[in-house]
Design an enzyme around this catalytic site. Structure first.
Site, PDB file in Angstrom:
ATOM      1  N   TYR A  53      34.125 -20.652  53.556  1.00 34.81           N
ATOM      2  CA  TYR A  53      33.425 -21.403  52.615  1.00 34.81           C
ATOM      3  C   TYR A  53      32.246 -22.185  53.135  1.00 34.81           C
ATOM      4  O   TYR A  53      31.026 -22.050  53.073  1.00 34.81           O
ATOM      5  CB  TYR A  53      34.118 -22.385  51.944  1.00 34.81           C
ATOM      6  N   ILE A  92      29.183 -30.358  38.521  1.00 34.29           N
ATOM      7  CA  ILE A  92      27.706 -30.923  38.947  1.00 34.29           C
ATOM      8  C   ILE A  92      26.861 -30.429  38.167  1.00 34.29           C
ATOM      9  O   ILE A  92      25.939 -31.207  37.625  1.00 34.29           O
ATOM     10  CB  ILE A  92      27.727 -31.055  40.492  1.00 34.29           C
TER      11      ILE A  92
HETATM   12  N1  UFG Z   1      44.875 -33.724  47.993  1.00 41.86           N
HETATM   13  C1  UFG Z   1      46.238 -33.882  47.711  1.00 41.86           C
HETATM   14  N2  UFG Z   1      46.766 -33.544  46.628  1.00 41.86           N
HETATM   15  C2  UFG Z   1      46.091 -33.136  45.673  1.00 41.86           C
HETATM   16  C3  UFG Z   1      44.632 -32.634  46.006  1.00 41.86           C
HETATM   17  C4  UFG Z   1      44.142 -32.956  47.087  1.00 41.86           C
HETATM   18  O1  UFG Z   1      47.143 -34.550  48.651  1.00 41.86           O
HETATM   19  O2  UFG Z   1      46.666 -32.433  44.571  1.00 41.86           O
HETATM   20  C5  UFG Z   1      44.211 -34.122  49.113  1.00 41.86           C
HETATM   21  C6  UFG Z   1      43.729 -32.977  50.063  1.00 41.86           C
HETATM   22  O3  UFG Z   1      44.816 -32.272  50.840  1.00 41.86           O
HETATM   23  C7  UFG Z   1      42.759 -33.937  50.938  1.00 41.86           C
HETATM   24  C8  UFG Z   1      42.236 -35.043  49.904  1.00 41.86           C
HETATM   25  O4  UFG Z   1      43.265 -35.167  49.000  1.00 41.86           O
HETATM   26  O5  UFG Z   1      43.243 -34.387  51.994  1.00 41.86           O
HETATM   27  C9  UFG Z   1      40.893 -34.490  49.015  1.00 41.86           C
HETATM   28  O6  UFG Z   1      40.926 -33.089  48.751  1.00 41.86           O
HETATM   29  P1  UFG Z   1      40.059 -32.497  47.437  1.00 41.86           P
HETATM   30  O7  UFG Z   1      40.600 -31.173  47.460  1.00 41.86           O
HETATM   31  O8  UFG Z   1      39.755 -33.348  46.328  1.00 41.86           O
HETATM   32  O9  UFG Z   1      38.819 -32.432  48.357  1.00 41.86           O
HETATM   33  P2  UFG Z   1      38.404 -31.754  49.724  1.00 41.86           P
HETATM   34  O10 UFG Z   1      38.182 -33.010  50.763  1.00 41.86           O
HETATM   35  O11 UFG Z   1      39.414 -30.879  50.083  1.00 41.86           O
HETATM   36  O12 UFG Z   1      37.035 -31.332  49.660  1.00 41.86           O
HETATM   37  C10 UFG Z   1      35.822 -31.691  50.005  1.00 41.86           C
HETATM   38  C11 UFG Z   1      34.693 -31.039  49.259  1.00 41.86           C
HETATM   39  C12 UFG Z   1      34.478 -29.574  49.664  1.00 41.86           C
HETATM   40  C13 UFG Z   1      34.441 -29.322  51.138  1.00 41.86           C
HETATM   41  C14 UFG Z   1      35.738 -29.854  51.669  1.00 41.86           C
HETATM   42  C15 UFG Z   1      35.665 -29.864  53.370  1.00 41.86           C
HETATM   43  O13 UFG Z   1      35.011 -31.163  47.545  1.00 41.86           O
HETATM   44  O14 UFG Z   1      33.260 -28.977  49.235  1.00 41.86           O
HETATM   45  O15 UFG Z   1      35.827 -31.293  51.344  1.00 41.86           O
HETATM   46  O16 UFG Z   1      36.840 -30.237  53.990  1.00 41.86           O
HETATM   47  F1  UFG Z   1      34.306 -28.194  51.375  1.00 41.86           F
END
Ligand code: UFG
Length: 325
Positions: free
Chosen positions: A141, A13
């Protein structure tokens, strides 16, 4: 011309922010330790390699330029990693930010825009999530980001340091002109993993859990384009010129998409089916995270431009097909 220091300007970002500020006519200085960022992503403004934990390098950058404001992206940001290595998070995110705030106060820099996160809310008690939702983070985090928000409120009251904390939901997409994009090592985010599974045949996309209480069983997230996030930071700088205090705003589109909907969207754009395997739930993932961003709309006059998930995926796809770092 305004002088702005961008901590973490070599990250995903941050690098988009450097570009936007430079194009808007700001004098930008990037301060980054390159622990997760990319030097090649910083194509505008001044470069200063340094670490927030090294107060001598911080002192040097603050001596060199009289900044009008700081935008602070430099942080560790992986939920899973924070559960097993919390010290890394408290050190970088809390101690590092403490060092930065001390230097700002010492050098009379009046304003900071801080990267916060939806993770400060923990498991949502209601959706969409409003800023008045209790902040009960469920991982280190989120706790480090909530701690900094608390610190910012105390510094506003005692030292009149002005701040806006922007609570991002799921940052996604890439610069539409294609020169910068999202490149993490390892990559843990959904959209890059979906796209990379198409480009690197040995990579198999995993879906973490299909037994959530959502319409199709997969997690629902609010994806917001990185350029829209950057627009909000620019508006926050103006807001801090006019308003004293410490503020927090959610940044999301207000619309949730499941993992399967994201995959379908990517299939439409790429014109190919996407293979995946089903894996167990990833610890710490809430079922649904959707933002109520009304406050940012009314106070900052922020209007996200990328409201269609396919447009967001399209910009990411352009980058992933031809990444330069
Ligand atoms: N996911 C998959 N496969 C992958 C990657 C992700 O199924 O290869 C799923 C994750 O389990 C989640 C969703 O896709 O359900 C989104 O995952 P991301 O890793 O892209 O993003 P997050 O929702 O985990 O992350 C966001 C913000 C963080 C914050 C978090 C809070 O990017 O800063 O939400 O839960 F901390």
């Amino acid at each position: 011309m305004k002088n702005v220091l961008i901590c973490g300007g070599a990250g995903y970002i941050g690098s988009h922010m450097v570009k936007l500020l430079a194009e808007a006519g700001y004098d930008v200085t990037t301060f980054d330790n390159l622990s997760t960022g990319h030097r090649e992503a910083v194509k505008w403004g001044h470069w200063f390699e340094g670490d927030l934990l090294d107060t001598l390098s911080l002192e040097a950058v603050f001596r060199k330029t009289k900044f009008d404001a700081v935008i602070h992206f430099a942080a560790r940001s992986l939920v899973g990693e924070s559960m097993v290595r919390p010290s890394l998070y408290y050190q970088n995110n809390v101690v590092g930010t403490f060092n930065l705030l001390e230097k700002m106060v010492e050098h009379g820099v009046p304003s900071i825009v801080f990267s916060s996160t939806a993770a400060v809310y923990g498991e949502p008690q209601a959706t969409p999530i409003h800023e008045s939702h209790p902040t009960l983070p469920i991982n280190p985090y989120g706790r480090t980001k909530a701690a900094v928000e608390t610190m910012l409120r105390d510094y506003a009251a005692a030292y009149r340091l002005r701040s806006v904390s922007l609570r991002y939901f799921n940052a996604a997409g890439a610069d539409p002109e294609g020169s910068i994009g999202e490149s993490h090592q390892p990559e843990t985010h959904l959209i890059p993993n979906v796209l990379r599974s198409l480009l690197e045949t040995e990579r198999v996309l995993q879906i973490f859990g299909d037994d959530y209480p959502t319409p199709d069983g997969t997690c629902v997230r609010d994806y917001i384009h990185v350029s829209d996030l950057c627009d909000a930071h620019l508006l926050a700088l103006d807001y801090l010129d006019k308003n004293e205090g410490a503020y927090s705003f959610n940044l999301g589109n207000g619309q949730g998409f499941s993992i399967l909907e994201v995959i379908r969207g990517a299939e439409e754009i790429v014109g190919k089916p996407i293979a995946y395997t089903l894996s167990p739930r990833r610890p710490g993932d809430p079922a649904v995270l959707v933002a109520d961003s009304q406050r940012a709309r009314s106070e900052l006059r922020w209007r996200p431009r990328y409201t269609d998930i396919r447009e967001i995926i399209e910009t990411a796809w352009q980058w992933h097909r031809n990444p330069t770092y």
